[in-house]
Every structure is written in C-alpha cells, then in structure tokens.
Design a protein around this motif. Structure first.
Motif, mmCIF file in Angstrom:
data_model
loop_
_atom_site.group_PDB
_atom_site.id
_atom_site.type_symbol
_atom_site.label_atom_id
_atom_site.label_comp_id
_atom_site.label_asym_id
_atom_site.label_seq_id
_atom_site.Cartn_x
_atom_site.Cartn_y
_atom_site.Cartn_z
ATOM 1 N N ILE A 92 0.859 -1.189 0.000
ATOM 2 C CA ILE A 92 0.000 0.000 0.000
ATOM 3 C C ILE A 92 0.893 1.237 0.000
ATOM 4 N N ALA A 93 0.576 2.198 -0.873
ATOM 5 C CA ALA A 93 1.506 3.321 -1.042
ATOM 6 C C ALA A 93 0.777 4.617 -1.386
ATOM 7 N N LYS A 94 1.475 5.702 -1.169
ATOM 8 C CA LYS A 94 0.990 7.018 -1.558
ATOM 9 C C LYS A 94 0.608 7.010 -3.038
ATOM 10 N N GLY A 95 -0.556 7.606 -3.342
ATOM 11 C CA GLY A 95 -1.040 7.647 -4.714
ATOM 12 C C GLY A 95 -2.030 6.552 -5.046
ATOM 13 N N ASP A 96 -2.159 5.544 -4.169
ATOM 14 C CA ASP A 96 -3.152 4.496 -4.374
ATOM 15 C C ASP A 96 -4.545 5.017 -4.022
ATOM 16 N N ILE A 97 -5.549 4.213 -4.336
ATOM 17 C CA ILE A 97 -6.935 4.543 -4.020
ATOM 18 C C ILE A 97 -7.425 3.599 -2.925
ATOM 19 N N GLY A 98 -8.157 4.153 -1.954
ATOM 20 C CA GLY A 98 -8.768 3.351 -0.902
ATOM 21 C C GLY A 98 -10.282 3.403 -1.017
ATOM 22 N N LEU A 99 -10.920 2.237 -0.963
ATOM 23 C CA LEU A 99 -12.374 2.135 -0.955
ATOM 24 C C LEU A 99 -12.804 1.821 0.469
ATOM 25 N N ILE A 100 -13.520 2.737 1.095
ATOM 26 C CA ILE A 100 -13.925 2.549 2.484
ATOM 27 C C ILE A 100 -15.180 1.687 2.523
ATOM 28 N N TRP A 101 -15.067 0.559 3.201
ATOM 29 C CA TRP A 101 -16.075 -0.502 3.188
ATOM 30 C C TRP A 101 -16.658 -0.671 4.592
ATOM 31 N N LEU A 102 -17.985 -0.662 4.684
ATOM 32 C CA LEU A 102 -18.671 -0.964 5.934
ATOM 33 C C LEU A 102 -18.940 -2.460 5.989
ATOM 34 N N SER A 103 -18.552 -3.111 7.082
ATOM 35 C CA SER A 103 -18.807 -4.544 7.217
ATOM 36 C C SER A 103 -20.212 -4.789 7.745
ATOM 37 N N GLY A 104 -20.652 -6.053 7.677
ATOM 38 C CA GLY A 104 -21.946 -6.430 8.236
ATOM 39 C C GLY A 104 -23.063 -6.438 7.220
ATOM 40 N N LYS A 105 -24.300 -6.434 7.725
ATOM 41 C CA LYS A 105 -25.485 -6.562 6.868
ATOM 42 C C LYS A 105 -25.594 -5.447 5.847
ATOM 43 N N GLU A 106 -25.128 -4.259 6.218
ATOM 44 C CA GLU A 106 -25.212 -3.112 5.320
ATOM 45 C C GLU A 106 -23.923 -2.933 4.529
ATOM 46 N N GLY A 107 -23.179 -4.012 4.370
ATOM 47 C CA GLY A 107 -21.861 -3.950 3.779
ATOM 48 C C GLY A 107 -21.821 -3.366 2.381
ATOM 49 N N GLY A 108 -20.681 -2.728 2.082
ATOM 50 C CA GLY A 108 -20.469 -2.158 0.765
ATOM 51 C C GLY A 108 -19.501 -0.990 0.821
#
Length: 294
Positions: A185-201
C-alpha cells in the motif's frame, strides 16, 4: 443522510417502519421539560410512543436518554401508557437483547432501507450534496486513477463510520489502519472505504496520501471509536483524503457480488481483516458501472 432525515422519514411514513401499529404523529422535537423527544406517536391502542432516533451505531447512553423522556412524559400525563422505541442504523445484538429485556423496543434501520423509502416518496435528503467531496473528479489532481486500489474495511461495532463520514466539521483527511500489505500500500493508491456487516459495501472513495507509518488518528476522528481500547493509540496507518462520499448512496455488497467480474473480490473470499486488494480489472468494472456519474 442526517439524523434529522431519519427522523423525518419515520415521522412522515410510520407505516413503512411499523406497518401494523397504526401510528398517528403527535409531533417531532416535542418539548418534555428541558428536553426534546425526537418523535411522539399515538398508536391504535391510544398509547404514547416515544421514538428516539440515532444515526450510526446505537450508543450505550441512548437508553438512559429515552428513559428520561419516559419519566418526563409520565410526569406530564401520569395516567397515560407510554412505550419506548430506539431506532438506529446499526444496533449491536447484545445491546438489543438488553434493551428489549427492560422493555425498550429496538428498530434497526439500514441505510439501504432508508434509501428505498426516500426514493419511493421522492424525499430529498437535507445533505444531498454529501455525495461529492471533490467537485471535479476529471481534474488530474482528483482523478480516480491509481497505481493500486485497496479496500479498507470498517467494523461498525468498533468505529462509527456512518457518523464519521457524515460529520461536516471533520476534515476530509482520514487516517486508516493498515494490518496487511504494509509493504505494498503506497501514496497515490486509491482506498475504498467498506462498511462490514449486513449493510456492507463501499461508502467512500479516497486517495491515499502517505505510505503506511505509525500515526495517531486525528482528534476529530478519535471520538468515533466505540471502544476506549482503540483510542489514542499510535498504530500503523495511512493518511487518506476523501474523493467521493457515498454515504447517501453506497455501493452495496449485493450489487457488487452480482456484477460480472466482481464475484471474486478478495473481501468476498475472506471477509476478516482491514485491508483487501482490488485488481485492475475489478477496479475498472467498479468505476464504469458504479462511479460513472461522478
């Protein structure tokens, strides 16, 4: 989606949430002594129903608050029957079990259910602008291209990500834990913030601003950690800057799972953990199918 939006939807369309109760609205933000109850209904048995609404995870102190409202209303109307309901996006099972044991009904209202009802009645969220953090995603400084793409998973029982993403006062820069791939993982990458559980995504898209290093979370982020054991600790993290806030329209895990080419996302194969790789082909599919309007 503000807490007020959830309150408004419940008050305007109670049959969608409590279909057999025959609720009739008495009022919103009803003064009880020095306090204000979010919603009070009358039900078909002429009982007063106090509904307290919380965005995000239901906190431990919510029961004390609604019990205070109960006492205040009973003081005003000592002969009346009063029932209590607590509503939140996420209610931990152990908290629900305890509250219902002492006579407080708990109603979990997932983001997707709320979105469906808002869409059905053309309800416009008060913070509808929340979807876009950056106004010009085609600009080279804010594009969704990256060297690599990673999922960063939030456990709502540990971190109240829904309120963190909705907090207008918190800066768009976040600090996120790195438990795997610390050398990749490095500077310039993209992060997708994911909620866990039943409402996941996927609930947000961010640009990674730093390589992993030992960092504290910011003061404004610290308040969203649920357990005190997680607070005020220097841990391996990356700095991120939000590019898209999808809180009002998350990309659900169900939609991702049924999309050709995304069935084998690493988070579907092994959901335990914080960091997950997204390959180039998967990222292109996510961008073209779910993010093309941004």
């Amino acid at each position: 989606m503000l807490e007020k939006d959830i309150e408004n939807l419940i008050a305007k369309y109670p049959d969608e949430f409590f279909p057999t109760s025959g609720f009739q609205l008495i009022g919103q933000q009803v003064r009880l002594g020095r306090c204000f109850a979010d919603i009070i209904f009358k039900d078909k048995f002429d009982r007063n129903i106090i509904v307290e609404v919380k965005r995000g995870i239901l906190s431990r102190d919510a029961s004390g608050q609604v019990m205070e409202y109960y006492g205040l209303l009973k003081n005003e109307e000592p002969e009346s029957f009063v029932e209590l309901i607590l509503c939140a996006n996420i209610i931990p099972a152990e908290r629900k079990n305890f509250l219902e044991t002492i006579g407080i009904e708990c109603k979990e209202l997932g983001i997707n259910k709320l979105n469906d009802i808002a869409s059905k009645y053309n309800y416009q969220y008060l913070d509808s602008k929340v979807n876009k953090v950056s106004d010009n995603l085609s600009d080279s400084s804010t594009s969704l291209s990256a060297n690599q793409v990673w999922i960063f998973q939030a456990n709502p029982n540990r971190y109240d990500i829904l309120n963190a993403l909705a907090d207008d006062e918190a800066e768009t820069e976040k600090h996120w834990l790195v438990n795997r791939y610390k050398n990749e993982i490095a500077k310039g990458d993209i992060g997708l913030i994911w909620l866990s559980g039943k409402e996941g995504g996927i609930y947000a898209v961010a640009e990674i601003l730093s390589n992993p290093e030992l960092l504290f979370a910011s003061e404004k982020e610290e308040k969203y950690w649920i357990d005190s054991d997680d607070k005020d600790k220097k841990k391996l993290r990356v700095k991120m800057k939000l590019k898209l806030n999808l809180l009002n329209n998350p990309i659900t895990k169900e939609d991702l799972r049924k999309t050709a080419g995304l069935e084998s996302l690493s988070i579907f194969r092994q959901s335990q953990g914080t960091n997950f790789r997204v390959n180039d082909n998967e990222w292109e599919i996510i961008k073209s199918k779910f993010l093309r309007n941004f």
